[in-house]
Design a protein around this motif. Structure first.
Motif, PDB file in Angstrom:
ATOM      1  N   HIS A 167      55.462  -8.117  29.061  1.00 45.26           N
ATOM      2  CA  HIS A 167      55.026  -8.186  27.667  1.00 45.26           C
ATOM      3  C   HIS A 167      53.599  -7.643  27.537  1.00 45.26           C
ATOM      4  N   VAL A 168      52.744  -8.001  28.478  1.00 46.67           N
ATOM      5  CA  VAL A 168      51.365  -7.495  28.465  1.00 46.67           C
ATOM      6  C   VAL A 168      51.376  -5.970  28.579  1.00 46.67           C
ATOM      7  N   ARG A 169      52.175  -5.443  29.506  1.00 46.88           N
ATOM      8  CA  ARG A 169      52.254  -3.990  29.684  1.00 46.88           C
ATOM      9  C   ARG A 169      52.787  -3.309  28.427  1.00 46.88           C
ATOM     10  N   THR A 170      53.734  -3.946  27.769  1.00 44.32           N
ATOM     11  CA  THR A 170      54.292  -3.386  26.534  1.00 44.32           C
ATOM     12  C   THR A 170      53.215  -3.267  25.463  1.00 44.32           C
ATOM     13  N   VAL A 171      52.492  -4.350  25.250  1.00 40.27           N
ATOM     14  CA  VAL A 171      51.454  -4.361  24.214  1.00 40.27           C
ATOM     15  C   VAL A 171      50.342  -3.362  24.534  1.00 40.27           C
ATOM     16  N   THR A 172      49.916  -3.297  25.795  1.00 37.26           N
ATOM     17  CA  THR A 172      48.840  -2.358  26.132  1.00 37.26           C
ATOM     18  C   THR A 172      49.293  -0.907  25.982  1.00 37.26           C
ATOM     19  N   SER A 173      50.528  -0.620  26.327  1.00 36.05           N
ATOM     20  CA  SER A 173      51.036   0.756  26.189  1.00 36.05           C
ATOM     21  C   SER A 173      51.200   1.144  24.724  1.00 36.05           C
ATOM     22  N   ILE A 174      51.698   0.238  23.911  1.00 29.18           N
ATOM     23  CA  ILE A 174      51.835   0.517  22.478  1.00 29.18           C
ATOM     24  C   ILE A 174      50.449   0.711  21.857  1.00 29.18           C
ATOM     25  N   GLY A 175      49.530  -0.173  22.198  1.00 27.45           N
ATOM     26  CA  GLY A 175      48.167  -0.045  21.680  1.00 27.45           C
ATOM     27  C   GLY A 175      47.513   1.263  22.096  1.00 27.45           C
ATOM     28  N   ALA A 176      47.693   1.638  23.354  1.00 28.76           N
ATOM     29  CA  ALA A 176      47.129   2.904  23.834  1.00 28.76           C
ATOM     30  C   ALA A 176      47.732   4.077  23.077  1.00 28.76           C
ATOM     31  N   MET A 177      49.039   4.053  22.884  1.00 24.83           N
ATOM     32  CA  MET A 177      49.699   5.136  22.154  1.00 24.83           C
ATOM     33  C   MET A 177      49.109   5.276  20.748  1.00 24.83           C
ATOM     34  N   ILE A 178      48.965   4.180  20.047  1.00 27.06           N
ATOM     35  CA  ILE A 178      48.417   4.210  18.686  1.00 27.06           C
ATOM     36  C   ILE A 178      46.997   4.768  18.697  1.00 27.06           C
ATOM     37  N   LEU A 179      46.184   4.315  19.637  1.00 20.77           N
ATOM     38  CA  LEU A 179      44.796   4.785  19.708  1.00 20.77           C
ATOM     39  C   LEU A 179      44.711   6.259  20.109  1.00 20.77           C
TER      40      LEU A 179
END
Length: 161
Positions: A140-152
């Protein structure tokens, strides 16, 4: 470094982080639940197979390549601080790297422990039951960090000439 090269690195990074986010999201949203609903030995066998087959050049190039471009872009953002998109590149790079580090520090050791068990054994079931909760939580942590990185990275692309 030219804006064009930075744009291309950011484009690769948004694509890589998006694809990785999708993979992690699939595991968080339904794959691990599905594996937990079948008999333990079958779930262990399936996850052992997934963990073995994901270690291939395509996945490695995407996962590690995005980490590498994230490092390069984070460093460049500091060197070019004040340029359009710098803050987004730095935040995106650091966020993706956080997920990469979580993978190496938590998910990979759990995968290695699972690889070492006999699926039909009672020890295997014990490892599997702990694995399901711990591995999924870190995923879940990896999912959120990857989604956040993509958006940024997308925000950064909007500011790079």
């Amino acid at each position: 470094m030219s804006d064009r090269l930075i744009f291309l690195l950011a484009l690769f990074s948004v694509t890589g982080s998006g694809l990785i986010a999708g993979l992690f999201f699939a595991f968080s949203s339904f794959m691990m639940t599905a594996l937990s609903r079948i008999p333990n030995a079958q779930g262990i066998n399936a996850m052992q197979s997934i963990n073995a087959t994901i270690l291939n050049p395509t996945f490695g190039a995407l996962f590690a390549g995005t980490a590498l471009t994230s490092i390069v872009l984070a460093v460049l953002s500091i060197l070019r601080w004040g340029e359009p998109g710098s803050v987004y590149l730095l935040a995106a790079g650091l966020l993706y790297l956080t997920g990469f580090i979580v993978t190496m520090a938590f998910n990979v050791p759990l995968n290695e422990a699972l690889a070492a068990v006999e699926p039909a054994s009672s020890a295997g079931s014990e490892v599997w039951n702990a694995y399901l909760s711990k591995w999924t939580a870190w995923n879940h942590v990896r999912t959120v960090t990857s989604i956040g990185a993509m958006i940024l990275f997308v925000f950064a692309l909007r500011h790079i000439p």
